[in-house]
Scaffold this motif. Structure first.
Motif, PDB file in Angstrom:
ATOM      1  N   TYR A   1      14.071   5.082  18.955  1.00 59.21           N
ATOM      2  CA  TYR A   1      13.966   6.456  18.463  1.00 59.21           C
ATOM      3  C   TYR A   1      14.860   6.641  17.232  1.00 59.21           C
ATOM      4  CZ  TYR A   1      14.639  11.548  18.425  1.00 59.21           C
ATOM      5  OH  TYR A   1      14.724  12.871  18.066  1.00 59.21           O
ATOM      6  N   ASN A   2      14.249   7.074  16.110  1.00 56.20           N
ATOM      7  CA  ASN A   2      14.971   7.335  14.856  1.00 56.20           C
ATOM      8  C   ASN A   2      15.730   6.123  14.313  1.00 56.20           C
ATOM      9  OD1 ASN A   2      14.031   9.903  14.507  1.00 56.20           O
ATOM     10  ND2 ASN A   2      15.873  10.916  15.259  1.00 56.20           N
ATOM     11  N   CYS A   3      15.228   4.920  14.555  1.00 57.68           N
ATOM     12  CA  CYS A   3      15.801   3.721  13.913  1.00 57.68           C
ATOM     13  C   CYS A   3      15.153   3.609  12.533  1.00 57.68           C
ATOM     14  CB  CYS A   3      15.530   2.473  14.755  1.00 57.68           C
ATOM     15  SG  CYS A   3      16.433   2.446  16.315  1.00 57.68           S
ATOM     16  N   GLU A   4      15.657   4.385  11.600  1.00 56.67           N
ATOM     17  CA  GLU A   4      14.983   4.600  10.329  1.00 56.67           C
ATOM     18  C   GLU A   4      14.885   3.359   9.453  1.00 56.67           C
ATOM     19  OE1 GLU A   4      16.672   7.927   8.325  1.00 56.67           O
ATOM     20  OE2 GLU A   4      16.283   9.313   9.968  1.00 56.67           O
ATOM     21  N   LEU A   5      15.791   2.390   9.605  1.00 59.17           N
ATOM     22  CA  LEU A   5      15.795   1.208   8.748  1.00 59.17           C
ATOM     23  C   LEU A   5      15.182  -0.016   9.416  1.00 59.17           C
ATOM     24  CD1 LEU A   5      19.344   1.540   7.120  1.00 59.17           C
ATOM     25  CD2 LEU A   5      17.155   2.401   6.280  1.00 59.17           C
ATOM     26  N   LEU A   6      14.774   0.109  10.653  1.00 60.15           N
ATOM     27  CA  LEU A   6      14.213  -1.012  11.402  1.00 60.15           C
ATOM     28  C   LEU A   6      12.850  -1.397  10.828  1.00 60.15           C
ATOM     29  CD1 LEU A   6      14.792  -2.736  13.987  1.00 60.15           C
ATOM     30  CD2 LEU A   6      13.423  -1.054  15.236  1.00 60.15           C
ATOM     31  N   THR A   7      12.704  -2.669  10.440  1.00 58.76           N
ATOM     32  CA  THR A   7      11.446  -3.112   9.832  1.00 58.76           C
ATOM     33  C   THR A   7      10.566  -3.911  10.782  1.00 58.76           C
ATOM     34  OG1 THR A   7      12.533  -5.104   8.960  1.00 58.76           O
ATOM     35  CG2 THR A   7      12.439  -3.173   7.517  1.00 58.76           C
ATOM     36  N   GLY A   8      11.138  -4.439  11.865  1.00 55.85           N
ATOM     37  CA  GLY A   8      10.333  -5.217  12.799  1.00 55.85           C
ATOM     38  C   GLY A   8      10.948  -5.287  14.181  1.00 55.85           C
ATOM     39  N   ILE A   9      10.106  -5.430  15.202  1.00 55.57           N
ATOM     40  CA  ILE A   9      10.550  -5.575  16.587  1.00 55.57           C
ATOM     41  C   ILE A   9       9.704  -6.667  17.233  1.00 55.57           C
ATOM     42  CG2 ILE A   9      10.992  -4.418  18.785  1.00 55.57           C
ATOM     43  CD1 ILE A   9      10.670  -1.750  17.377  1.00 55.57           C
ATOM     44  N   SER A  10      10.341  -7.570  17.981  1.00 54.41           N
ATOM     45  CA  SER A  10       9.601  -8.604  18.715  1.00 54.41           C
ATOM     46  C   SER A  10       9.811  -8.413  20.208  1.00 54.41           C
ATOM     47  CB  SER A  10      10.082 -10.004  18.307  1.00 54.41           C
ATOM     48  OG  SER A  10       9.812 -10.252  16.955  1.00 54.41           O
ATOM     49  N   PHE A  11       8.721  -8.368  20.948  1.00 54.98           N
ATOM     50  CA  PHE A  11       8.775  -8.264  22.401  1.00 54.98           C
ATOM     51  C   PHE A  11       8.159  -9.520  23.004  1.00 54.98           C
ATOM     52  CE2 PHE A  11       8.393  -3.861  20.894  1.00 54.98           C
ATOM     53  CZ  PHE A  11       9.473  -3.265  21.516  1.00 54.98           C
ATOM     54  N   ASN A  12       8.773 -10.042  24.060  1.00 60.75           N
ATOM     55  CA  ASN A  12       8.159 -11.176  24.744  1.00 60.75           C
ATOM     56  C   ASN A  12       7.640 -10.753  26.114  1.00 60.75           C
ATOM     57  OD1 ASN A  12      10.330 -11.177  26.562  1.00 60.75           O
ATOM     58  ND2 ASN A  12      11.470 -12.715  25.395  1.00 60.75           N
ATOM     59  N   SER A  13       7.054 -11.681  26.828  1.00 55.71           N
ATOM     60  CA  SER A  13       6.404 -11.355  28.098  1.00 55.71           C
ATOM     61  C   SER A  13       7.389 -10.932  29.176  1.00 55.71           C
ATOM     62  CB  SER A  13       5.582 -12.557  28.584  1.00 55.71           C
ATOM     63  OG  SER A  13       6.412 -13.698  28.732  1.00 55.71           O
ATOM     64  N   ALA A  14       8.662 -11.216  28.975  1.00 54.58           N
ATOM     65  CA  ALA A  14       9.669 -10.822  29.960  1.00 54.58           C
ATOM     66  C   ALA A  14      10.014  -9.338  29.862  1.00 54.58           C
ATOM     67  CB  ALA A  14      10.934 -11.661  29.774  1.00 54.58           C
ATOM     68  N   PHE A  15       9.574  -8.700  28.781  1.00 50.07           N
ATOM     69  CA  PHE A  15       9.788  -7.264  28.624  1.00 50.07           C
ATOM     70  C   PHE A  15       8.673  -6.558  29.393  1.00 50.07           C
ATOM     71  CE2 PHE A  15       9.730  -3.171  26.345  1.00 50.07           C
ATOM     72  CZ  PHE A  15      11.082  -2.894  26.270  1.00 50.07           C
ATOM     73  N   ASN A  16       8.921  -6.338  30.681  1.00 49.91           N
ATOM     74  CA  ASN A  16       7.880  -5.883  31.600  1.00 49.91           C
ATOM     75  C   ASN A  16       7.838  -4.362  31.672  1.00 49.91           C
ATOM     76  OD1 ASN A  16       6.244  -5.283  33.810  1.00 49.91           O
ATOM     77  ND2 ASN A  16       6.882  -7.107  34.944  1.00 49.91           N
ATOM     78  N   THR A  17       6.726  -3.783  31.250  1.00 48.37           N
ATOM     79  CA  THR A  17       6.597  -2.322  31.237  1.00 48.37           C
ATOM     80  C   THR A  17       5.603  -1.806  32.286  1.00 48.37           C
ATOM     81  OG1 THR A  17       4.826  -2.361  29.598  1.00 48.37           O
ATOM     82  CG2 THR A  17       7.096  -2.298  28.768  1.00 48.37           C
ATOM     83  N   SER A  18       5.236  -2.642  33.234  1.00 45.52           N
ATOM     84  CA  SER A  18       4.172  -2.268  34.168  1.00 45.52           C
ATOM     85  C   SER A  18       4.524  -1.083  35.057  1.00 45.52           C
ATOM     86  CB  SER A  18       3.798  -3.470  35.045  1.00 45.52           C
ATOM     87  OG  SER A  18       4.916  -3.896  35.816  1.00 45.52           O
ATOM     88  N   ALA A  19       5.827  -0.798  35.236  1.00 47.90           N
ATOM     89  CA  ALA A  19       6.234   0.324  36.084  1.00 47.90           C
ATOM     90  C   ALA A  19       6.636   1.556  35.276  1.00 47.90           C
ATOM     91  CB  ALA A  19       7.396  -0.100  36.986  1.00 47.90           C
ATOM     92  N   VAL A  20       6.543   1.467  33.963  1.00 48.70           N
ATOM     93  CA  VAL A  20       6.984   2.574  33.107  1.00 48.70           C
ATOM     94  C   VAL A  20       5.972   3.714  33.143  1.00 48.70           C
ATOM     95  CG1 VAL A  20       7.526   3.274  30.744  1.00 48.70           C
ATOM     96  CG2 VAL A  20       8.257   1.036  31.589  1.00 48.70           C
ATOM     97  N   THR A  21       6.443   4.924  33.407  1.00 48.72           N
ATOM     98  CA  THR A  21       5.568   6.096  33.416  1.00 48.72           C
ATOM     99  C   THR A  21       5.674   6.907  32.132  1.00 48.72           C
ATOM    100  OG1 THR A  21       7.250   7.415  34.547  1.00 48.72           O
ATOM    101  CG2 THR A  21       5.606   6.291  35.925  1.00 48.72           C
ATOM    102  N   SER A  22       6.794   6.784  31.420  1.00 49.06           N
ATOM    103  CA  SER A  22       6.960   7.545  30.181  1.00 49.06           C
ATOM    104  C   SER A  22       7.369   6.645  29.020  1.00 49.06           C
ATOM    105  CB  SER A  22       8.011   8.646  30.354  1.00 49.06           C
ATOM    106  OG  SER A  22       8.218   9.320  29.123  1.00 49.06           O
ATOM    107  N   PHE A  23       6.572   6.722  27.943  1.00 46.48           N
ATOM    108  CA  PHE A  23       6.896   6.060  26.680  1.00 46.48           C
ATOM    109  C   PHE A  23       7.258   7.101  25.624  1.00 46.48           C
ATOM    110  CE2 PHE A  23       4.411   2.949  28.968  1.00 46.48           C
ATOM    111  CZ  PHE A  23       4.994   1.733  28.622  1.00 46.48           C
ATOM    112  N   SER A  24       7.698   8.235  26.072  1.00 45.45           N
ATOM    113  CA  SER A  24       7.968   9.366  25.193  1.00 45.45           C
ATOM    114  C   SER A  24       8.926   8.998  24.067  1.00 45.45           C
ATOM    115  CB  SER A  24       8.560  10.518  26.017  1.00 45.45           C
ATOM    116  OG  SER A  24       8.898  11.603  25.199  1.00 45.45           O
ATOM    117  N   ALA A  25       8.496   9.212  22.820  1.00 43.22           N
ATOM    118  CA  ALA A  25       9.313   9.049  21.604  1.00 43.22           C
ATOM    119  C   ALA A  25       9.893   7.646  21.437  1.00 43.22           C
ATOM    120  CB  ALA A  25      10.429  10.087  21.572  1.00 43.22           C
ATOM    121  N   MET A  26       9.291   6.638  22.031  1.00 46.39           N
ATOM    122  CA  MET A  26       9.865   5.293  22.007  1.00 46.39           C
ATOM    123  C   MET A  26      10.112   4.776  20.589  1.00 46.39           C
ATOM    124  SD  MET A  26       8.528   1.894  23.976  1.00 46.39           S
ATOM    125  CE  MET A  26       9.521   0.405  24.001  1.00 46.39           C
TER     126      MET A  26
END
Length: 201
Positions: A1-26
């Motif tokens: 949220y508001n990472c204004e200078l961030l140019t890239g993000i890498s996610f791998n398969s270990a970043f498990n979001t299967s139980a996440v109910t809210s992605f609000s403003a991610m």
């Protein structure tokens, strides 16, 4: 949220979001992001994507195979609002019984196609304000899951809640909608100031 200078993000398969109910403003306010690969995301439990990509003004593509596969969504307010360079996004599997979708695509100036699933059900939505405002490159708009019930919108305030975001959508845009022959619903065409619309129902 508001990472204004961030140019890239890498996610791998270990970043498990299967139980996440809210992605609000991610990713909201990540002004410098040009692309996102969310192909490892699982949003099947998501109910809230409020402002998930709001103001990602340099984002051109969102690589995703399952991130928008959900049937439980209730809120997509301002989800892509201000993504003025976004050229394409596949939302054909996005589904749910929506309650709030205000400004969902507001100022997505470069999107040419918005394909919302037939199961993107808006029966419970009370306000359609600015949903497609300033989507001036649109040539195809699929909103067959939209329901405009008189009981929710109200016959005396319908003009203020008509899908006024469509005012700046090109008149050449083809609208794919479903009419509901019911005394409790308005025909979607009442809300669309176009002669070049298509639909079934």
């Amino acid at each position: 949220y508001n990472c204004e200078l961030l140019t890239g993000i890498s996610f791998n398969s270990a970043f498990n979001t299967s139980a996440v109910t809210s992605f609000s403003a991610m990713f909201s306010g990540c002004l410098a992001l040009a692309s996102l690969d969310l192909s490892t995301f699982d949003t099947s439990a998501a109910t809230n994507m409020y402002e998930m990509f709001r103001a990602c003004r340099n984002l051109t593509t969102i690589g995703a195979t399952t991130v928008f596969t959900t049937t439980a969504l209730t809120s997509t307010d301002r989800m892509f609002s201000g993504c003025r360079n976004l050229e394409s996004v596949d939302l054909s599997s996005l589904a749910g019984h929506l309650e709030s979708i205000t400004e969902m695509f507001s100022s997505c100036e470069k999107l040419t196609t918005i394909h919302l699933s037939n199961n993107f059900n808006t029966e419970a939505v009370a306000n359609y304000s600015y949903v497609f405002y300033y989507c001036r490159s649109l040539s195809q708009l699929y909103i067959k899951g939209f329901h405009l019930t008189k009981g929710v919108i109200g016959t005396t305030t319908v003009s203020s809640r008509r899908m006024n975001a469509l005012g700046t959508v090109p008149t050449s845009c083809t609208i794919h909608y479903t009419t509901h022959n019911s005394s409790t619903e308005y025909d979607v065409r009442y809300f669309l100031p176009y002669t070049t619309t298509s639909g079934s129902g």
